[in-house]
Design a protein around this motif. Structure first.
Motif, PDB file in Angstrom:
ATOM      1  N   LYS A   1      -2.965   4.857  -5.516  1.00 51.59           N
ATOM      2  CA  LYS A   1      -3.060   5.895  -5.875  1.00 51.59           C
ATOM      3  C   LYS A   1      -4.414   6.654  -5.936  1.00 51.59           C
ATOM      4  CE  LYS A   1       0.966   5.231  -8.798  1.00 51.59           C
ATOM      5  NZ  LYS A   1       1.051   4.354  -9.903  1.00 51.59           N
ATOM      6  N   GLY A   2      -5.314   5.630  -6.100  1.00 56.38           N
ATOM      7  CA  GLY A   2      -6.958   5.861  -6.390  1.00 56.38           C
ATOM      8  C   GLY A   2      -7.510   6.491  -5.130  1.00 56.38           C
ATOM      9  N   CYS A   3      -8.855   6.525  -5.344  1.00 55.09           N
ATOM     10  CA  CYS A   3      -9.588   6.851  -4.125  1.00 55.09           C
ATOM     11  C   CYS A   3     -10.299   5.825  -3.426  1.00 55.09           C
ATOM     12  CB  CYS A   3     -10.656   8.033  -4.536  1.00 55.09           C
ATOM     13  SG  CYS A   3     -11.560   7.558  -6.117  1.00 55.09           S
ATOM     14  N   SER A   4      -9.952   4.368  -4.011  1.00 54.90           N
ATOM     15  CA  SER A   4     -10.453   3.409  -3.517  1.00 54.90           C
ATOM     16  C   SER A   4     -10.011   3.121  -2.047  1.00 54.90           C
ATOM     17  CB  SER A   4     -10.427   2.113  -4.354  1.00 54.90           C
ATOM     18  OG  SER A   4     -11.367   1.222  -4.153  1.00 54.90           O
TER      19      SER A   4
ATOM     20  N   GLN B   1      -9.007   1.286  -8.842  1.00 55.55           N
ATOM     21  CA  GLN B   1      -8.521   2.484  -8.399  1.00 55.55           C
ATOM     22  C   GLN B   1      -9.684   3.625  -7.812  1.00 55.55           C
ATOM     23  OE1 GLN B   1      -5.165   2.708  -7.253  1.00 55.55           O
ATOM     24  NE2 GLN B   1      -5.653   0.422  -7.800  1.00 55.55           N
ATOM     25  N   GLY B   2     -10.927   3.246  -8.336  1.00 55.93           N
ATOM     26  CA  GLY B   2     -12.054   4.487  -8.098  1.00 55.93           C
ATOM     27  C   GLY B   2     -12.616   3.997  -6.910  1.00 55.93           C
ATOM     28  N   CYS B   3     -13.177   5.183  -6.233  1.00 56.90           N
ATOM     29  CA  CYS B   3     -13.970   4.877  -5.061  1.00 56.90           C
ATOM     30  C   CYS B   3     -15.263   4.142  -5.340  1.00 56.90           C
ATOM     31  CB  CYS B   3     -14.553   6.390  -4.410  1.00 56.90           C
ATOM     32  SG  CYS B   3     -14.919   7.395  -5.612  1.00 56.90           S
TER      33      CYS B   3
ATOM     34  N   HIS C   1     -11.612   9.073   0.906  1.00 57.12           N
ATOM     35  CA  HIS C   1     -11.761   7.376   0.070  1.00 57.12           C
ATOM     36  C   HIS C   1     -13.026   6.793   0.624  1.00 57.12           C
ATOM     37  CE1 HIS C   1      -7.082   7.279  -0.646  1.00 57.12           C
ATOM     38  NE2 HIS C   1      -7.807   8.139  -1.261  1.00 57.12           N
ATOM     39  N   LYS C   2     -13.351   6.048  -0.282  1.00 53.38           N
ATOM     40  CA  LYS C   2     -14.609   5.133  -0.143  1.00 53.38           C
ATOM     41  C   LYS C   2     -14.344   3.894  -0.427  1.00 53.38           C
ATOM     42  CE  LYS C   2     -16.984   9.026   0.797  1.00 53.38           C
ATOM     43  NZ  LYS C   2     -17.474   9.275   2.325  1.00 53.38           N
TER      44      LYS C   2
ATOM     45  N   SER D   1       0.749  -5.444  -1.514  1.00 51.33           N
ATOM     46  CA  SER D   1      -0.588  -5.352  -1.045  1.00 51.33           C
ATOM     47  C   SER D   1      -1.627  -6.467  -1.560  1.00 51.33           C
ATOM     48  CB  SER D   1      -1.609  -4.286  -1.589  1.00 51.33           C
ATOM     49  OG  SER D   1      -0.887  -3.019  -0.583  1.00 51.33           O
TER      50      SER D   1
ATOM     51  N   GLY E   1       0.703  -1.357   0.034  1.00 50.65           N
ATOM     52  CA  GLY E   1      -0.086   0.066   0.140  1.00 50.65           C
ATOM     53  C   GLY E   1       0.856   1.462   0.075  1.00 50.65           C
ATOM     54  N   ALA E   2       2.039   1.187  -0.130  1.00 53.32           N
ATOM     55  CA  ALA E   2       3.060   2.136  -0.112  1.00 53.32           C
ATOM     56  C   ALA E   2       2.371   3.331  -1.052  1.00 53.32           C
ATOM     57  CB  ALA E   2       4.303   1.941  -0.368  1.00 53.32           C
ATOM     58  N   ASP E   3       1.817   3.105  -2.195  1.00 50.86           N
ATOM     59  CA  ASP E   3       1.446   4.075  -2.885  1.00 50.86           C
ATOM     60  C   ASP E   3       0.320   4.007  -3.826  1.00 50.86           C
ATOM     61  OD1 ASP E   3       2.584   1.983  -4.358  1.00 50.86           O
ATOM     62  OD2 ASP E   3       4.024   3.002  -5.750  1.00 50.86           O
TER      63      ASP E   3
ATOM     64  N   GLY F   1      -5.855  10.948  -7.194  1.00 52.35           N
ATOM     65  CA  GLY F   1      -6.261   9.858  -7.830  1.00 52.35           C
ATOM     66  C   GLY F   1      -5.603   9.499  -9.225  1.00 52.35           C
ATOM     67  N   ASN F   2      -5.901   8.390  -9.910  1.00 57.22           N
ATOM     68  CA  ASN F   2      -5.199   8.228 -11.087  1.00 57.22           C
ATOM     69  C   ASN F   2      -6.436   7.714 -12.045  1.00 57.22           C
ATOM     70  OD1 ASN F   2      -4.955   5.659 -10.023  1.00 57.22           O
ATOM     71  ND2 ASN F   2      -3.210   5.166 -10.773  1.00 57.22           N
TER      72      ASN F   2
END
Lengths: 359, 482
Positions: A343-346, B291-293, B257-258, B339, A339-341, B157-158
């Motif tokens: 990037k998203g909002c998840s 990667q999205g909420c 974050h969600k 992870s 989890g070091a990086d 975010g990416n």
């Protein structure tokens, strides 16, 4: 091979002073055979990966157990109730702690003392020690408490003492001891958890105290900060350590160990960070891609796998969650590999657990 | 070398640039991002504010929307050089599969065409003219909605193009706009401003796209001090740090974050439908590698259908494998791989101790589905195409366990009959879920979506009211009064 025989062979292996690839391999296969035969969860794990006594031909084939498995499985060749010594991780994620069972500490202790003498003691047989960690009695399941107690009994002078108790960190006691060392010129060794060292340095800074410990004095820190003190970058930590105690950075030694092992790694001081860490001849490490299990090219970052023959009762091969890179003379440790990086909002696991704990 | 950002009135030579390097295989791309001095920050803030006041306020919302529509049309046009550049460089910068980016961009940009922009406005304003002039109010008097003169966006975010959502929302309420580029994808927002500059240079002068290094407190404070409203995206720790620096008189709109999940009812699990449902579920998992909420991390699957939850996990695994060939996952950093591996390993070892669990995954680790019979509830996965299938007797059984995570819940992708849908929607909404959508649509919210249950435009504006009393009193002073 019986357990007693295996222990005997391991002690002899450690005493031999070195091991070439072939000797290491032979011992590793004997340890694997013992674990495969006596340890049902490990056998299931190995079989699932198609690693059996027939297919494992080299120590590199011995399947490495992820350290998280020590939380979910009882990995012990001997039934746990027959193991008088159980070391547990401090990790409190979901309240489950990883456990390492030891039917005997003979191998653990020999592994520790032989290695410690070589990597930390230098020219000394004994040193007066100050220990920044609770005693073994206070923390009976802490491998670090045992390790430090052993350091004291095997290599400390009779006057060596602890500076951590139920009452917390004994700053006055530490100041008295350090001042005494300054005055007498007797080399002094300070050992403890990295976070305790930070607490002591902060307390000393508050009082405007620093020391110039006598030549030959040394410091050993281990274990990182684990949220128990503020995080400090290695560079800052060792420069402050050196400035606070007057110990050159080459004698500020970091030990890297874990509850799931019976052997520790050391660096040769921290003049440059990150330092190069290495272990004795009965442990070997590989750097792999954690997803494929393949070794990464030398010099690339991967996750560390340790093959510690001294950890004979549980699983000698473990897959850590530590990122590292293989370099000349050992490896560099680069922190946790997860989890070091992101990037998203998840939401990632860490945040979720934090939220779950808070609610 | 690509130059990121959009700095109206500042000459590029006067600005310090810093290079971010992106690598994908043998290809590398250097992106220069601007590093502004305090004086330049002050200058830019003043200029954007002044331009917004004089130009944006004089335009109607319809005119602004028309300019945005033209810019979006260019990005939708596969022959347009901007679109081609986006298709070429975004996969390189984000690491996502090129085809996934191409399809994703089209789907996403369609959300911002002219008719969709009208949906955005209509969702939040019963009478959109309230953004242009004083409108009569039901209670009496008149009111007009004013957007902030200086709206600061801190993007994170990416997921490619994500900044567009808040940037366009700001423009629709006539806000002068300063956006902070995310280091993970520093290009798209600046391109959009430059396209606008080709269409309506004065409009583009009301926008600055800037960058500062995360943790650069001085730059952050300088911008925060000058904004009327701050919209920020990121993890809660990052948002908390920003909030601590936002002046108390500044409106702060955080998007943290969600976590999102899916639900599959037994009515969707007959042999004819389950395959398609699994395909849509897998698509939601694979899109932008979670990667999205709004990306699902768990699927609750009801027992009692023709296809069992365990079998559904198998279907899902099969579809993820197929999607992996069609849209390969982007290369993971060692941290991300760690992870995924630690999640996988933990799920696998739980399976040794508990036969009601299983882990399905490919040997290379490019996707994984964990299955559990236990009443485990919602749990985050390792991201990057990893997901848990939790079997439940009834979908409603999963709801009480969600309550502790109220503040983090967002989207639920659902496959259920209309009756079940509405029954579950009530229960889910009550524990904090803000969006229910079809499986396969989780990562593509519709235009006008109330992000995290909030209003895209309404949260940005303040209302200025002319009360009935003022209106009536004014009559006395009219030259034509009797």
């Amino acid at each position: 091979m019986t357990e007693a025989r295996l222990v005997e062979e391991l002690l002899a292996f450690i005493a031999a002073g070195e091991a070439d690839e072939e000797a290491f391999n032979r011992m590793a296969l004997a340890v694997f055979a013992h674990q495969f035969e006596t340890n049902a969860p490990y056998r299931r794990f190995a079989t699932q990966r198609a690693r059996t006594l027939r297919t494992v031909k080299s120590w590199r084939d011995v399947p490495a157990v992820p350290i998280s498995a020590f939380k979910d499985l009882t990995l012990s060749g001997r039934p746990p109730e027959e193991c008088p010594h159980v070391f547990m991780t401090s990790g409190t994620t979901k309240g489950v702690r990883g456990k390492s069972h030891h039917p005997t500490l003979a191998v653990y202790d020999r592994s520790m003392t032989v290695n410690f003498r070589r990597r930390f003691m230098g020219e000394f047989d004994r040193l007066r020690m100050g220990i920044l960690f609770p005693t073994e009695q206070a923390m009976p399941n802490s491998s670090l408490a045992h390790y430090l107690a052993l350091a004291r009994s095997a290599f400390g002078t009779a006057e060596s003492r602890y500076f951590v108790s139920d009452a917390g960190l004994d700053v006055d006691g530490a100041i008295a001891e350090l001042s005494r060392a300054e005055e007498t010129g007797e080399p002094y060794a300070l050992l403890g958890a990295s976070f305790s060292v930070v607490h002591l340095m902060d307390a000393l800074a508050e009082r405007g105290r620093s020391f110039a410990l006598p030549a030959g004095s040394r410091i050993l820190d281990t274990g990182g900060f684990k949220g128990q003190s503020r995080e400090m970058a290695a560079e800052e930590f060792y420069s402050r350590l050196s400035a606070t105690f007057g110990v050159p950075r080459r004698l500020c030694i970091n030990m890297y160990g874990m509850t799931e092992l019976s052997t520790q790694f050391y660096d040769d001081g921290n003049e440059a960070c990150p330092s190069v860490k290495s272990g004795p001849h009965w442990i070997r490490s590989r750097v792999i891609n954690p997803l494929t299990g393949q070794e990464v090219p030398r010099g690339s970052v991967g996750v560390l796998v340790h093959h510690d023959l001294a950890h004979f009762n549980c699983a000698s091969a473990i897959l850590t969650e530590d990122a590292g890179v293989e370099v000349d003379g050992g490896f560099q440790l680069l922190g946790r590999a997860d989890g070091a990086d992101a990037k998203g909002c998840s939401m990632a696991v860490e945040d979720f657990l934090k939220a779950a704990r808070a609610s | 070398m690509e130059r990121a950002g959009h700095l109206p009135g500042l000459s590029a030579d006067a600005v310090d640039w810093r290079t971010l390097t992106f690598r994908r295989g043998a290809e590398t791309l250097d992106v220069a991002v601007p590093v502004l001095s305090e004086a330049q920050i002050a200058e830019l803030a003043t200029r954007v504010r002044a331009n917004a006041r004089t130009y944006l306020r004089s335009r109607t919302v319809a005119e602004i929307a028309a300019a945005i529509d033209r810019a979006v049309a260019r990005l939708l046009d596969r022959d347009d050089p901007w679109r081609q550049k986006a298709e070429r460089l975004l996969p390189l910068v984000t690491g996502y599969d090129a085809e996934m980016v191409r399809l994703g961009l089209t789907g996403y940009l369609k959300t911002f065409r002219g008719p969709e922009l009208r949906k955005f406005i209509a969702e939040d304003f019963a009478n959109p003219a309230v953004l242009d002039d004083f409108q009569p109010m039901p209670k009496g008097g008149f009111a007009r909605a004013f957007g902030p003169e200086l709206l600061l966006h801190v993007w994170a975010g990416n997921v490619p193009g994500l900044p567009l959502w808040s940037l366009i929302s700001g423009l629709l309420v006539k806000a002068g706009t300063v956006g902070k580029l995310p280091s993970a994808e520093p290009l798209f927002a600046g391109w959009f401003a430059q396209i606008l500059a080709e269409i309506d240079p004065q409009l583009a002068d009301c926008i600055a796209i800037v960058w500062w290094k995360g943790g650069d407190e001085a730059a952050e404070r300088a911008w925060l001090a000058r904004a009327d409203t701050v919209v920020a995206y990121g993890g809660n720790d990052a948002l908390e740090a920003i909030r601590a620096r936002v002046p108390i008189t500044t409106r702060f709109l955080p998007y943290g974050h969600k976590i999102s999940f899916g639900m599959v009812a037994r009515s969707a699990l007959d042999a004819g439908k389950a395959g398609a449902v699994a395909r849509q579920a897998a698509y939601d998992v694979a899109r932008y590698d979670q990667q999205g909420c709004y990306s699902p991390q768990t699927f609750f699957v009801e027992r009692g259908g023709r296809v069992s939850p365990r079998e559904f996990a198998g279907y899902l695994a099969h579809e993820l494998d197929a999607l992996g060939s069609k849209f390969p996952r982007r290369p993971l950093s060692m941290g991300e791989a760690g992870s995924v591996a630690s999640w996988r390993n933990a799920e696998e070892t739980k399976g040794f101790a508990d036969p009601s669990r299983a882990l399905l995954g490919d040997p290379a680790g490019s996707w994984a589905v964990a299955y559990t019979d236990a009443a485990d509830g919602l749990s985050p996965c390792g991201l990057n195409r990893t997901v848990t299938v939790v079997a439940v007797d009834r979908l409603a059984d999963a709801v009480p366990g969600l309550a502790p995570y109220r503040a983090f819940l967002q989207t639920v992708g659902i496959a259920a009959s209309p009756e079940e849908l509405f029954a579950l929607a009530g229960a889910l909404g009550a524990v904090g879920v803000t969006r229910l959508c079809a499986l396969g649509r989780m990562t593509a919210p519709e235009a006008g979506w109330h992000h995290d249950g909030r209003f895209n435009l309404l949260d940005l504006v303040t209302m200025t009211e002319i009360e009935g009393s003022a209106e009536r009193a004014a009559d006395i002073f009219a030259p034509y009064t009797d």
